[in-house]
Motif scaffolding. Structure first.
Motif, PDB file in Angstrom:
ATOM      1  N   THR A  88       0.850  -1.186   0.000  1.00 53.19           N
ATOM      2  CA  THR A  88       0.000   0.000   0.000  1.00 53.19           C
ATOM      3  C   THR A  88       0.888   1.237   0.000  1.00 53.19           C
ATOM      4  OG1 THR A  88      -1.798  -1.118   1.184  1.00 53.19           O
ATOM      5  CG2 THR A  88      -1.748   1.295   1.269  1.00 53.19           C
ATOM      6  N   VAL A  89       0.730   2.080  -1.011  1.00 53.65           N
ATOM      7  CA  VAL A  89       1.490   3.322  -1.127  1.00 53.65           C
ATOM      8  C   VAL A  89       0.497   4.475  -1.115  1.00 53.65           C
ATOM      9  CG1 VAL A  89       3.087   4.683  -2.514  1.00 53.65           C
ATOM     10  CG2 VAL A  89       3.305   2.190  -2.462  1.00 53.65           C
ATOM     11  N   LEU A  90       0.611   5.331  -0.118  1.00 54.84           N
ATOM     12  CA  LEU A  90      -0.250   6.493   0.009  1.00 54.84           C
ATOM     13  C   LEU A  90       0.599   7.749  -0.145  1.00 54.84           C
ATOM     14  CD1 LEU A  90      -2.348   5.411   3.137  1.00 54.84           C
ATOM     15  CD2 LEU A  90      -2.857   4.998   0.724  1.00 54.84           C
ATOM     16  N   TRP A  91       0.090   8.725  -0.893  1.00 54.40           N
ATOM     17  CA  TRP A  91       0.845   9.957  -1.090  1.00 54.40           C
ATOM     18  C   TRP A  91      -0.098  11.142  -1.023  1.00 54.40           C
ATOM     19  CZ3 TRP A  91       0.045  13.652  -4.814  1.00 54.40           C
ATOM     20  CH2 TRP A  91      -0.839  13.304  -5.846  1.00 54.40           C
ATOM     21  N   CYS A  92       0.453  12.305  -0.756  1.00 52.71           N
ATOM     22  CA  CYS A  92      -0.339  13.532  -0.818  1.00 52.71           C
ATOM     23  C   CYS A  92       0.578  14.728  -1.014  1.00 52.71           C
ATOM     24  CB  CYS A  92      -1.205  13.718   0.430  1.00 52.71           C
ATOM     25  SG  CYS A  92      -0.318  14.120   1.934  1.00 52.71           S
TER      26      CYS A  92
END
Length: 222
Positions: free
Chosen positions: A13-17
């Motif tokens: 799981t890769v989350l970015w913002c």
């Protein structure tokens, strides 16, 4: 209230913002919440620590998970998985002296690929490789030391790659224990690289790794 976007410890799981500052605190918050969501516990049951060399590790209920954090230039990304040591990196696409940088730092085959592209594609191509090299170094636990920039990563099967849809991770040409890939996000304005490092007998392969790359809002992270 933060709502975890789903995922599984058996995937990456890769989350970015995009952020407006304070990336370090927000990255800390995001990685703890993401890990808690994956294993179904409260964020208060997990905490973030660092090994002597700087690699982030989870304490408490999160010890079965591997994590990586990247931040800077108004963006952050975290990767969480139960599969193997993981690395992540994020870069803002910007104009670089890409041809000169490629010749100076990259493996000759990679430099030849970058410099053969049209000039307006060379900067993003360099960053597409750079983020993977940074991610590989993090997955290996040694950063870019010991020849990290010259360590080859897989060249893309097609170029340009599609936005927001990572290609399947592929084994490094010189190290079959590691797989990596990169994805352009935010309408192509950023590049996120990710890598996994398995043992000699359980190295993850392209068919074994499922990537889940998602954007979260800075308001969600807090």
């Amino acid at each position: 209230m933060y709502r975890h976007p789903g995922g599984s410890p058996d995937a990456v799981t890769v989350l970015w913002c995009a952020t407006d500052g304070d990336e370090r605190r927000r990255a800390h918050t995001l990685v703890v919440r993401a890990a808690a969501g994956l294993i179904g516990v409260a964020p208060s049951e997990i905490w973030l620590e660092h090994e002597t060399g700087g690699r982030p590790v989870l304490g408490g209920a999160g010890t079965s998970l591997h994590v990586s954090v990247a931040h800077g230039r108004g963006a952050l990304a975290v990767a969480v998985t139960g599969l193997a040591p993981v690395g992540v990196d994020v870069e803002v696409v910007r104009r670089l002296r890409a041809a000169a940088m490629a010749r100076a730092w990259l493996d000759p085959a990679e430099a030849a690929w970058v410099t053969a592209l049209p000039e307006d594609e060379q900067s993003v191509a360099f960053l597409w490789l750079w983020t993977q090299k940074e991610s590989v170094g993090k997955a290996l636990g040694r950063g870019l030391r010991r020849g990290g920039m010259s360590r080859r990563v897989p060249l893309p099967v097609q170029w340009p790659p599609g936005d927001d849809a990572p290609s399947a991770p592929r084994r490094l040409p010189g190290d079959p224990d590691v797989v990596s890939t990169a994805v352009r996000v935010d309408g192509g304005r950023r590049v996120v690289g990710v890598a996994l490092h398995g043992g000699a007998d359980d190295a993850p392969g392209a068919g074994d790794v499922r990537l889940d790359v998602r954007e979260v809002s800075v308001a969600e992270v807090g």
